[in-house]
Design an enzyme around this catalytic site. Sequence first.
Site, mmCIF file in Angstrom:
data_model
loop_
_atom_site.group_PDB
_atom_site.id
_atom_site.type_symbol
_atom_site.label_atom_id
_atom_site.label_comp_id
_atom_site.label_asym_id
_atom_site.label_seq_id
_atom_site.Cartn_x
_atom_site.Cartn_y
_atom_site.Cartn_z
ATOM 1 N N ASP A 107 30.302 31.810 92.200
ATOM 2 C CA ASP A 107 29.750 31.084 93.511
ATOM 3 C C ASP A 107 28.806 32.512 94.396
ATOM 4 O O ASP A 107 28.258 32.148 95.595
ATOM 5 C CB ASP A 107 30.110 30.215 94.511
ATOM 6 C CG ASP A 107 31.630 30.205 94.826
ATOM 7 O OD1 ASP A 107 32.420 30.867 93.892
ATOM 8 O OD2 ASP A 107 31.920 29.856 95.956
ATOM 9 N N HIS B 94 43.186 35.445 98.022
ATOM 10 C CA HIS B 94 42.570 34.537 97.582
ATOM 11 C C HIS B 94 42.935 34.937 95.841
ATOM 12 O O HIS B 94 42.395 33.755 94.531
ATOM 13 C CB HIS B 94 41.139 34.722 97.719
ATOM 14 C CG HIS B 94 40.090 33.723 97.440
ATOM 15 N ND1 HIS B 94 40.323 32.488 97.876
ATOM 16 C CD2 HIS B 94 38.377 33.837 96.423
ATOM 17 C CE1 HIS B 94 39.834 31.186 96.617
ATOM 18 N NE2 HIS B 94 38.646 32.705 96.246
ATOM 19 N N ASP C 131 36.267 33.836 100.914
ATOM 20 C CA ASP C 131 37.608 32.274 100.211
ATOM 21 C C ASP C 131 39.285 33.178 100.728
ATOM 22 O O ASP C 131 38.913 34.127 100.476
ATOM 23 C CB ASP C 131 37.335 32.780 98.749
ATOM 24 C CG ASP C 131 35.719 32.010 98.588
ATOM 25 O OD1 ASP C 131 35.043 31.654 98.964
ATOM 26 O OD2 ASP C 131 35.829 31.433 97.584
ATOM 27 N N HIS D 159 31.249 27.542 103.629
ATOM 28 C CA HIS D 159 32.477 27.431 102.051
ATOM 29 C C HIS D 159 33.077 26.532 102.633
ATOM 30 O O HIS D 159 34.165 25.605 101.881
ATOM 31 C CB HIS D 159 33.214 28.559 101.935
ATOM 32 C CG HIS D 159 33.804 28.751 101.125
ATOM 33 N ND1 HIS D 159 34.433 28.137 99.991
ATOM 34 C CD2 HIS D 159 33.143 29.683 100.165
ATOM 35 C CE1 HIS D 159 34.721 28.266 98.600
ATOM 36 N NE2 HIS D 159 33.864 29.117 98.396
#
Length: 367
Positions: free
Chosen positions: A66, A138, A209, A267
């Site tokens: 993504d 992450h 992220d 997000h």
Amino acid sequence: MDLDLVFLGTSGSVPTARRGLAGTLVRRGGERMLLDCGEGTQRQLLRSTVGLVELPEVFLTHYHADHYLGLPGMLKTFALRGREVPLTVYGPPGLKELFGGLRRIFGKLTYPVELVELRDGDSLDRGDYRILAVKVAHGVPANAYAFVELPRPGRFDVETARALGVPEGPLFGRLQAGEAVELPDGGKVGSEQVLGPARPGRKVVLAGDTAPSASVLEVAQAADVLVHEATFAEEERTRADETLHSTAAGAAALAKAAEVRLLALTHLSNRYFGPEIAREAREIFPETVVPRDFDIIDVRFQERGGPRLVKAGARPAREEAGPDGEHGAAGGGGGPHGGGGDPDDPGVGGDPVGASPGRRAASGGTR
Ligand SMILES: [Zn+2]
Ligand SMILES: [Zn+2]
């Protein structure tokens, strides 16, 4: 020096009708830096007031699909246009391996692409600012990027300079540049006599992220803007922990501890619309916004009012007001921009982000 952030995609993992996948453009003076390039980013640029400009630099935070699937398509479009300007892609370790696969998709390009892997603590010196890469939490190699401006010289006190006998002209410039100067009459004046205290530069951190992370907490200290993910709300805390993502509350607690001026949450999982994320975060950290696609954060200097969210700041006027525009059909009459309605009011239509608390968020302030 203008500095702003254009939000091109604010959804996590999968796109929604209202939100595209990760993509944020950092604009500083004439510079353009794209952070992440989720699927659809080139079209989001085309739809925005920015346009699909020949970006010289793309920074990837990590290699989940993504965040990079839009890149091969965009590189291909540039080639079809006969681009010759070189492009540099930055990312955490693994970038070269990723491009081994992507090259099969975009094929031969008309311009050189340089790949630069940035490890934890690496920084790019840009003269009056630097870009710092910081490893985040992450589960895969993933970087936050901090844009850190150097302090600016203090204000030049013209009155004092005149009173000290400095003639207007080149000597003014040298004093402003921090030099000591000799006067025509033989006297000396130091820059500290005519310059006020140095003024802080701005700091903007895009965390990518990550679970709430000590490294982001450290690099985001006193940042003007922290862009942090809030994939989930607290009700899905376990899932956030398992997948090394953050909840709105988790991101807000970090922003509070780091004493940032403005927290921008992005997000979002496709089960959230925005208001619930904003509400949860603002209970902990009131200075939180949840930008929608095509919103801008204008990172003004403190003395000019500090950072502020500009709703739909990058959305072309015809999309804003047109009856067929994406907001128009959602109900509530002529669309949120038509009749003075509040774009954040869930009752009006459109994608209700940042509705809480009350209507305060729509006043164009720094919420
Ligand atoms: Zn993601
Ligand atoms: Zn990810």
